[in-house]
Design an enzyme around this catalytic site. Structure first.
Site, PDB file in Angstrom:
ATOM      1  N   HIS A  37       0.829  -1.033   0.061  1.00 40.35           N
ATOM      2  CA  HIS A  37       0.047  -0.065  -0.189  1.00 40.35           C
ATOM      3  C   HIS A  37       0.849   1.201  -0.019  1.00 40.35           C
ATOM      4  O   HIS A  37       0.675   2.205  -0.790  1.00 40.35           O
ATOM      5  CB  HIS A  37      -0.873   0.204   1.339  1.00 40.35           C
ATOM      6  CG  HIS A  37      -1.765  -1.042   1.310  1.00 40.35           C
ATOM      7  ND1 HIS A  37      -1.948  -2.128   2.271  1.00 40.35           N
ATOM      8  CD2 HIS A  37      -3.035  -1.259   0.429  1.00 40.35           C
ATOM      9  CE1 HIS A  37      -2.934  -2.955   2.171  1.00 40.35           C
ATOM     10  NE2 HIS A  37      -3.654  -2.339   1.073  1.00 40.35           N
ATOM     11  N   LYS A 151      -1.562  -6.546  -8.055  1.00 40.98           N
ATOM     12  CA  LYS A 151      -1.883  -7.876  -7.649  1.00 40.98           C
ATOM     13  C   LYS A 151      -3.320  -7.906  -7.909  1.00 40.98           C
ATOM     14  O   LYS A 151      -3.842  -9.053  -8.196  1.00 40.98           O
ATOM     15  CB  LYS A 151      -1.520  -7.722  -6.157  1.00 40.98           C
ATOM     16  CG  LYS A 151      -1.635  -9.164  -5.586  1.00 40.98           C
ATOM     17  CD  LYS A 151      -1.523  -9.372  -3.968  1.00 40.98           C
ATOM     18  CE  LYS A 151      -2.984  -8.860  -3.436  1.00 40.98           C
ATOM     19  NZ  LYS A 151      -3.851  -9.886  -3.280  1.00 40.98           N
ATOM     20  N   GLN A 155      -9.479  -6.440 -10.478  1.00 39.42           N
ATOM     21  CA  GLN A 155     -10.065  -5.143 -10.018  1.00 39.42           C
ATOM     22  C   GLN A 155      -9.598  -4.130 -10.641  1.00 39.42           C
ATOM     23  O   GLN A 155     -10.318  -3.078 -11.093  1.00 39.42           O
ATOM     24  CB  GLN A 155      -9.634  -5.215  -8.581  1.00 39.42           C
ATOM     25  CG  GLN A 155      -9.860  -3.806  -7.923  1.00 39.42           C
ATOM     26  CD  GLN A 155      -9.818  -3.706  -6.448  1.00 39.42           C
ATOM     27  OE1 GLN A 155     -10.398  -4.290  -5.475  1.00 39.42           O
ATOM     28  NE2 GLN A 155      -8.613  -3.245  -5.873  1.00 39.42           N
ATOM     29  N   SER A 187      -0.051  -8.723   0.766  1.00 37.98           N
ATOM     30  CA  SER A 187      -1.581  -8.931   0.856  1.00 37.98           C
ATOM     31  C   SER A 187      -2.083  -8.680   2.418  1.00 37.98           C
ATOM     32  O   SER A 187      -1.250  -9.194   3.314  1.00 37.98           O
ATOM     33  CB  SER A 187      -1.992  -9.952   0.462  1.00 37.98           C
ATOM     34  OG  SER A 187      -3.315 -10.035   0.879  1.00 37.98           O
ATOM     35  N   ARG A 189      -4.213 -10.109   3.702  1.00 40.07           N
ATOM     36  CA  ARG A 189      -4.715 -11.459   4.143  1.00 40.07           C
ATOM     37  C   ARG A 189      -3.413 -12.318   4.489  1.00 40.07           C
ATOM     38  O   ARG A 189      -3.840 -13.356   4.913  1.00 40.07           O
ATOM     39  CB  ARG A 189      -5.730 -12.037   3.325  1.00 40.07           C
ATOM     40  CG  ARG A 189      -6.911 -11.130   2.847  1.00 40.07           C
ATOM     41  CD  ARG A 189      -8.063 -11.781   2.003  1.00 40.07           C
ATOM     42  NE  ARG A 189      -9.436 -11.271   2.337  1.00 40.07           N
ATOM     43  CZ  ARG A 189     -10.118 -10.455   1.509  1.00 40.07           C
ATOM     44  NH1 ARG A 189      -9.606 -10.073   0.319  1.00 40.07           N
ATOM     45  NH2 ARG A 189     -11.304  -9.883   1.846  1.00 40.07           N
TER      46      ARG A 189
END
Ligand code: PAF
Length: 282
Positions: A37, A151, A155, A187, A189
């Site tokens: 990010h 990634k 999207q 990520s 996650r």
């Protein structure tokens, strides 16, 4: 760095900047920020005078059995990271600000075709939720450019299509995927993985590299995809798909077709569902 929760204050602040001639860069996120990010923030910084990031865990893009409730919320840590990477303003709205009529009753933005395959087929409604919230955020922030990570390749295509089709004057910048030393794509996650699973998850990138090399060597698509599924299963992952697709619209290429293709994988490992991709042409 200033944090703003309300829509009116956000419009006021960004309006002031815009009237002063500033170019606005925007990085929408769901928080729990990592270096991936922060690299988007640095790219926005390099392409704009002012950088706005948003943190909003968007309920409409999660399925009923997905991790909306448990999605990690780490605001204080995220604020410190954004400030350190040159973000000027964090917009962290409440659900009511984004969905004044409630998430179920919201006006929806649908992106057919590109949004219906792969992740869209496995997570019904996901891309409608993403497209809806991103359109709302774009309307609120009115950025000149917005940065999204490669990634989440599908999207990225969905956002590109919505911007083009809805005639939004926003440049979309695709940011390269940042990886752990074993190739695992960064990520939020990944934190669902144990240390052992994190190491094991490097198989996803290695498999993508194998798909790319086999495609360049002219092997048939069906064989490449079957070998990839086998490699993931042998390592103990549960793949949802391992496919080669056209890069611009994710349609299926012919069995021996070359050109602008991309390899995409989604696989479950422990509590995490991981996605990654790699373009196959040099
Ligand atoms: O990629 C994400 O974090 C989200 O899908 C996004 C673009 C912020 C929309 O909620």
């Amino acid at each position: 760095m200033e944090t703003i929760v309300g829509v009116d204050e956000l419009r006021l602040r960004v309006g002031e900047w815009r009237r002063g001639g500033a170019r606005i860069g925007f990085v929408p996120t769901m928080g729990n920020l990592h270096d991936g990010h922060f690299s988007l923030v640095s790219i926005a910084r390099a392409n704009a005078d002012r950088v706005v990031a948003s943190i909003f865990v968007n309920p409409t893009q999660f399925g009923p059995r997905e991790d909306f409730a448990s999605y990690p919320r780490t605001l204080a840590q995220d604020q410190a990271g954004l400030a350190a990477h040159g973000c000027d303003l964090l917009f962290a709205p409440r659900v009511e600000a984004i969905y004044p009529f409630g998430p179920e009753a919201t006006v929806r933005v649908e992106v057919p075709a590109i949004g219906d395959v792969l992740e869209g087929a496995l997570r019904p409604g996901h891309f409608t939720g993403v497209a809806t919230v991103v359109t709302k955020l774009f309307n609120l922030v009115q950025p000149d450019v917005a940065v999204f990570g490669q990634k989440d390749y599908q999207q990225l295509l969905v956002i590109g299509r919505l911007v083009e089709d809805l005639c939004l004057p926003i440049g979309i910048i695709a940011a390269p995927t940042l990886r752990e030393p074993n190739g695992l794509a960064m990520s939020s996650r990944n934190q669902y993985l144990s240390a052992g699973e994190r190491e094991l998850a490097g198989i996803i990138h290695r498999t993508l590299c194998g798909m790319r090399d086999a495609q360049r060597a002219g092997q048939p698509r069906a064989a490449i995809e079957a070998a990839a599924i086998h490699a993931l299963q042998s390592a103990g992952l549960t793949p949802d798909y391992a496919v080669l697709r056209h890069r611009d619209d994710l349609t299926e290429p012919g069995d021996a077709e070359g050109g602008a293709l991309i390899a995409l994988i989604a696989a479950k490992l422990g509590r995490a569902r991981l996605i990654d991709n790699l373009v196959t042409d040099p």
